[in-house]
Design a protein around this motif. Structure first.
Motif, PDB file in Angstrom:
ATOM      1  N   GLU A   1       7.681  -5.371 -10.756  1.00 45.79           N
ATOM      2  CA  GLU A   1       6.255  -4.895 -10.120  1.00 45.79           C
ATOM      3  C   GLU A   1       5.903  -4.034 -10.887  1.00 45.79           C
ATOM      4  O   GLU A   1       4.559  -3.662 -11.412  1.00 45.79           O
ATOM      5  CB  GLU A   1       6.891  -4.456  -8.752  1.00 45.79           C
ATOM      6  CG  GLU A   1       4.679  -3.767  -8.252  1.00 45.79           C
ATOM      7  CD  GLU A   1       4.349  -3.538  -6.565  1.00 45.79           C
ATOM      8  OE1 GLU A   1       3.186  -2.673  -6.364  1.00 45.79           O
ATOM      9  OE2 GLU A   1       5.007  -4.030  -5.865  1.00 45.79           O
ATOM     10  N   PHE A   2       6.645  -2.450 -10.940  1.00 45.65           N
ATOM     11  CA  PHE A   2       6.256  -1.185 -11.824  1.00 45.65           C
ATOM     12  C   PHE A   2       6.768  -1.936 -13.617  1.00 45.65           C
ATOM     13  O   PHE A   2       5.658  -1.276 -14.755  1.00 45.65           O
ATOM     14  CB  PHE A   2       7.461  -0.669 -12.462  1.00 45.65           C
ATOM     15  CG  PHE A   2       7.149   0.474 -12.687  1.00 45.65           C
ATOM     16  CD1 PHE A   2       6.279   1.663 -12.769  1.00 45.65           C
ATOM     17  CD2 PHE A   2       7.637   0.993 -14.330  1.00 45.65           C
ATOM     18  CE1 PHE A   2       6.169   2.778 -12.395  1.00 45.65           C
ATOM     19  CE2 PHE A   2       7.375   2.247 -14.494  1.00 45.65           C
ATOM     20  CZ  PHE A   2       6.309   3.361 -14.124  1.00 45.65           C
ATOM     21  N   VAL A   3       7.177  -2.720 -14.306  1.00 52.69           N
ATOM     22  CA  VAL A   3       7.149  -3.352 -15.444  1.00 52.69           C
ATOM     23  C   VAL A   3       6.358  -3.990 -16.002  1.00 52.69           C
ATOM     24  O   VAL A   3       5.600  -3.713 -17.140  1.00 52.69           O
ATOM     25  CB  VAL A   3       8.408  -4.235 -15.688  1.00 52.69           C
ATOM     26  CG1 VAL A   3       8.482  -4.864 -16.958  1.00 52.69           C
ATOM     27  CG2 VAL A   3      10.292  -3.119 -15.481  1.00 52.69           C
ATOM     28  N   VAL A   4       5.857  -4.741 -15.064  1.00 50.98           N
ATOM     29  CA  VAL A   4       4.910  -5.173 -15.164  1.00 50.98           C
ATOM     30  C   VAL A   4       3.247  -4.754 -15.314  1.00 50.98           C
ATOM     31  O   VAL A   4       2.425  -4.996 -15.835  1.00 50.98           O
ATOM     32  CB  VAL A   4       4.237  -6.574 -13.975  1.00 50.98           C
ATOM     33  CG1 VAL A   4       3.120  -6.803 -13.988  1.00 50.98           C
ATOM     34  CG2 VAL A   4       5.201  -8.033 -13.446  1.00 50.98           C
ATOM     35  N   LYS A   5       3.664  -2.936 -14.710  1.00 50.86           N
ATOM     36  CA  LYS A   5       2.249  -2.152 -14.548  1.00 50.86           C
ATOM     37  C   LYS A   5       2.624  -2.081 -15.957  1.00 50.86           C
ATOM     38  O   LYS A   5       1.493  -1.037 -16.694  1.00 50.86           O
ATOM     39  CB  LYS A   5       2.312  -1.306 -13.213  1.00 50.86           C
ATOM     40  CG  LYS A   5       1.618  -1.886 -11.590  1.00 50.86           C
ATOM     41  CD  LYS A   5       1.382  -1.241 -10.872  1.00 50.86           C
ATOM     42  CE  LYS A   5       1.391  -1.638  -9.847  1.00 50.86           C
ATOM     43  NZ  LYS A   5       1.446  -0.793  -8.744  1.00 50.86           N
ATOM     44  N   VAL A   6       3.076  -1.491 -16.532  1.00 46.46           N
ATOM     45  CA  VAL A   6       3.331  -0.232 -17.347  1.00 46.46           C
ATOM     46  C   VAL A   6       4.491  -1.121 -18.927  1.00 46.46           C
ATOM     47  O   VAL A   6       3.442  -0.658 -19.628  1.00 46.46           O
ATOM     48  CB  VAL A   6       4.752   0.478 -17.573  1.00 46.46           C
ATOM     49  CG1 VAL A   6       4.258   1.378 -16.224  1.00 46.46           C
ATOM     50  CG2 VAL A   6       5.792  -0.245 -17.117  1.00 46.46           C
ATOM     51  N   LEU A   7       3.959  -2.424 -18.637  1.00 48.77           N
ATOM     52  CA  LEU A   7       4.393  -3.567 -20.524  1.00 48.77           C
ATOM     53  C   LEU A   7       3.299  -2.981 -21.521  1.00 48.77           C
ATOM     54  O   LEU A   7       1.482  -2.417 -20.995  1.00 48.77           O
ATOM     55  CB  LEU A   7       3.795  -4.840 -19.929  1.00 48.77           C
ATOM     56  CG  LEU A   7       4.487  -5.754 -20.432  1.00 48.77           C
ATOM     57  CD1 LEU A   7       6.420  -5.691 -20.651  1.00 48.77           C
ATOM     58  CD2 LEU A   7       4.240  -7.835 -20.072  1.00 48.77           C
ATOM     59  N   ASP A   8       3.535  -2.679 -22.246  1.00 47.18           N
ATOM     60  CA  ASP A   8       3.052  -1.873 -23.770  1.00 47.18           C
ATOM     61  C   ASP A   8       3.917  -2.774 -24.634  1.00 47.18           C
ATOM     62  O   ASP A   8       5.239  -3.310 -24.317  1.00 47.18           O
ATOM     63  CB  ASP A   8       2.951  -0.546 -23.338  1.00 47.18           C
ATOM     64  CG  ASP A   8       4.198  -0.238 -23.444  1.00 47.18           C
ATOM     65  OD1 ASP A   8       5.856  -0.470 -23.743  1.00 47.18           O
ATOM     66  OD2 ASP A   8       3.872   1.136 -23.509  1.00 47.18           O
ATOM     67  N   VAL A   9       3.704  -2.771 -26.051  1.00 48.11           N
ATOM     68  CA  VAL A   9       3.617  -3.360 -27.197  1.00 48.11           C
ATOM     69  C   VAL A   9       5.290  -2.626 -27.486  1.00 48.11           C
ATOM     70  O   VAL A   9       6.021  -3.379 -27.716  1.00 48.11           O
ATOM     71  CB  VAL A   9       2.666  -2.853 -28.499  1.00 48.11           C
ATOM     72  CG1 VAL A   9       3.147  -3.424 -29.864  1.00 48.11           C
ATOM     73  CG2 VAL A   9       1.498  -3.381 -28.424  1.00 48.11           C
ATOM     74  N   GLU A  10       5.780  -1.711 -27.325  1.00 48.96           N
ATOM     75  CA  GLU A  10       6.853  -1.216 -27.176  1.00 48.96           C
ATOM     76  C   GLU A  10       7.941  -1.627 -26.129  1.00 48.96           C
ATOM     77  O   GLU A  10       8.670  -1.156 -27.017  1.00 48.96           O
ATOM     78  CB  GLU A  10       6.674   0.240 -27.332  1.00 48.96           C
ATOM     79  CG  GLU A  10       5.814   1.126 -28.430  1.00 48.96           C
ATOM     80  CD  GLU A  10       6.738   0.585 -29.562  1.00 48.96           C
ATOM     81  OE1 GLU A  10       7.926   0.468 -30.116  1.00 48.96           O
ATOM     82  OE2 GLU A  10       5.939   0.492 -30.755  1.00 48.96           O
ATOM     83  N   LEU A  11       7.397  -1.889 -25.074  1.00 48.98           N
ATOM     84  CA  LEU A  11       8.310  -2.138 -23.869  1.00 48.98           C
ATOM     85  C   LEU A  11       8.947  -3.470 -24.026  1.00 48.98           C
ATOM     86  O   LEU A  11       9.431  -4.228 -23.694  1.00 48.98           O
ATOM     87  CB  LEU A  11       7.341  -1.684 -22.952  1.00 48.98           C
ATOM     88  CG  LEU A  11       8.846  -2.163 -21.593  1.00 48.98           C
ATOM     89  CD1 LEU A  11      10.365  -1.298 -21.958  1.00 48.98           C
ATOM     90  CD2 LEU A  11       8.300  -1.360 -20.402  1.00 48.98           C
ATOM     91  N   VAL A  12       7.804  -4.795 -24.456  1.00 48.55           N
ATOM     92  CA  VAL A  12       7.731  -6.010 -24.021  1.00 48.55           C
ATOM     93  C   VAL A  12       8.978  -7.181 -24.403  1.00 48.55           C
ATOM     94  O   VAL A  12       8.420  -7.389 -24.171  1.00 48.55           O
ATOM     95  CB  VAL A  12       5.946  -6.587 -25.178  1.00 48.55           C
ATOM     96  CG1 VAL A  12       5.691  -6.669 -25.962  1.00 48.55           C
ATOM     97  CG2 VAL A  12       6.050  -7.898 -24.069  1.00 48.55           C
ATOM     98  N   CYS A  13       9.405  -6.466 -25.925  1.00 50.09           N
ATOM     99  CA  CYS A  13      10.139  -7.225 -26.017  1.00 50.09           C
ATOM    100  C   CYS A  13      11.337  -6.842 -25.683  1.00 50.09           C
ATOM    101  O   CYS A  13      12.138  -7.991 -24.794  1.00 50.09           O
ATOM    102  CB  CYS A  13      10.828  -7.203 -27.850  1.00 50.09           C
ATOM    103  SG  CYS A  13       8.714  -8.116 -28.759  1.00 50.09           S
ATOM    104  N   GLU A  14      11.845  -5.698 -24.929  1.00 47.37           N
ATOM    105  CA  GLU A  14      12.897  -5.206 -24.195  1.00 47.37           C
ATOM    106  C   GLU A  14      13.500  -6.096 -22.940  1.00 47.37           C
ATOM    107  O   GLU A  14      14.120  -7.239 -22.678  1.00 47.37           O
ATOM    108  CB  GLU A  14      12.752  -4.238 -24.566  1.00 47.37           C
ATOM    109  CG  GLU A  14      13.501  -2.871 -25.277  1.00 47.37           C
ATOM    110  CD  GLU A  14      13.364  -1.201 -25.337  1.00 47.37           C
ATOM    111  OE1 GLU A  14      14.424  -1.164 -24.481  1.00 47.37           O
ATOM    112  OE2 GLU A  14      12.452  -0.782 -25.854  1.00 47.37           O
ATOM    113  N   ALA A  15      11.783  -6.025 -22.211  1.00 49.19           N
ATOM    114  CA  ALA A  15      11.454  -6.439 -21.106  1.00 49.19           C
ATOM    115  C   ALA A  15      11.506  -8.165 -21.607  1.00 49.19           C
ATOM    116  O   ALA A  15      12.334  -8.505 -20.186  1.00 49.19           O
ATOM    117  CB  ALA A  15       9.831  -6.149 -20.590  1.00 49.19           C
TER     118      ALA A  15
END
Length: 258
Positions: free
Chosen positions: A89-103
C-alpha cells in the motif's frame, strides 16, 4: 574524561539504567511498530535501532521510499502477510520515477501481479524519465521483457533501442558476458520495423562493430520495408507504441496504434 592530568570517572550503572528506561517508552520515541493481530504498539528510538542492528541501520539511513522495498522483500521472504500488505500500500502511494523500476523488479521476482501492472502503467506515463534511471539499467531480463511487451510506452522505438543497448552493456560488464548474449532474451521485443531505412542502416553498422541484435531480426525488418504494400507487410505482428514518432513508411505497414 581526561584533561591536563585531571581524570573524571562516570558512573556506568546509572547511565545504563537511564538508557533502559527508554525501552518501549513513548516519550521522545521517534519510531513506532504495530505488532500482531492485536496491533500492539511498540515504541523505539532510531539511533538505538541503527547502532544495534545492521538492517535498521540500512533502513533508517535511506529515504523511506527506498527502504520500504527492503522491508517488503523481507516480509515476502518470511511470510509476514500484514507487513506485506502495508508495504504494498505504501509503495503504491510513493511510487515515483526513481523508485518505479526497483519496485517493478520486486513485483516480477515475487509474482506480485497488481504491483507489476501498477509499475508498468507508471512507466508508460513517464517512459523517457524511467529509462534514464539506475533502476532501469539494473532490471532483470524477465522484468525488462514484461515492460517491452507494452504498446503504451510513451517513447520512440529508436530511443528504446538505445536504452536496451545501454541495459545490455551494463549487464555484460557485471556478468562478464558478451552484450549480444545478455540482450538475447529481450531484443526480440524491439520493433525494428518502426525505424526508418536510414535508422536501420545506422543500427546495422553499429551492430557490426558491437553485436547486439541478431542478423535475422534485422533482415526481417528490411523485408518489411522492401515489401511495403505486400501481404508480409500487412500481416506483420509489429505494432506502434504510444510514443512512436511517425515515419513515412508507416502508412504502408498498416500498423494499429493503441
Amino acid at each position: 574524561m581526561e584533561t591536563a592530568g585531571l581524570t573524571v570517572h562516570g558512573q556506568a550503572v546509572p547511565f545504563s539504567t537511564a538508557l533502559r528506561s527508554l525501552v518501549n517508552n513513548p516519550r521522545y520515541s521517534d519510531v513506532r511498530f504495530v505488532v500482531g493481530q492485536e496491533r500492539q504498539e511498540v515504541f523505539a528510538h532510531r539511533c538505538l535501532l541503527a547502532c544495534r542492528c545492521n538492517f535498521f541501520q540500512r533502513l533508517l539511513s535511506t529515504d523511506l521510499d527506498s527502504g520500504v522495498l527492503e522491508v517488503l522483500t523481507a516480509a515476502l521472504e518470511y511470510g509476514l502477510e500484514d507487513l506485506r500488505e502495508l508495504c504494498l500500500e505504501f509503495v503504491v502511494k510513493v511510487l515515483d520515477v526513481e523508485l518505479v523500476c526497483e519496485a517493478l523488479q520486486v513485483a516480477v521476482t515475487f509474482g506480485l501481479g497488481p504491483l507489476q501492472e501498477r509499475c508498468i502503467a507508471f512507466i508508460e506515463a513517464h517512459s523517457q524519465e524511467a529509462l534514464q534511471t539506475r533502476g532501469f539499467l539494473e532490471l532483470s531480463a524477465s522484468a525488462l521483457l514484461a515492460l517491452l511487451h507494452s504498446d503504451r510506452l510513451c517513447v520512440d522505438e529508436a530511443e528504446l533501442v538505445r536504452a536496451v543497448r545501454s541495459w545490455a552493456r551494463v549487464g555484460a560488464a557485471v556478468l562478464e558476458r558478451p552484450v549480444a548474449e545478455v540482450a538475447a532474451p529481450v531484443v526480440g521485443e524491439l520493433r525494428l520495423e518502426l525505424l526508418a531505412p536510414a535508422e536501420l542502416s545506422a543500427l546495422e553498422e553499429q551492430n557490426r562493430r558491437e553485436p547486439f541484435i541478431p542478423v535475422e531480426q534485422l533482415v526481417e525488418a528490411w523485408k518489411c520495408h522492401a515489401l511495403r504494400g505486400g501481404t508480409l507487410a500487412r500481416s506483420t505482428p509489429c505494432r506502434r507504441r504510444r510514443g512512436t514518432l511517425p515515419r513515412e513508411h508507416h502508412r504502408f505497414l498498416d500498423l494499429p496504434l493503441k
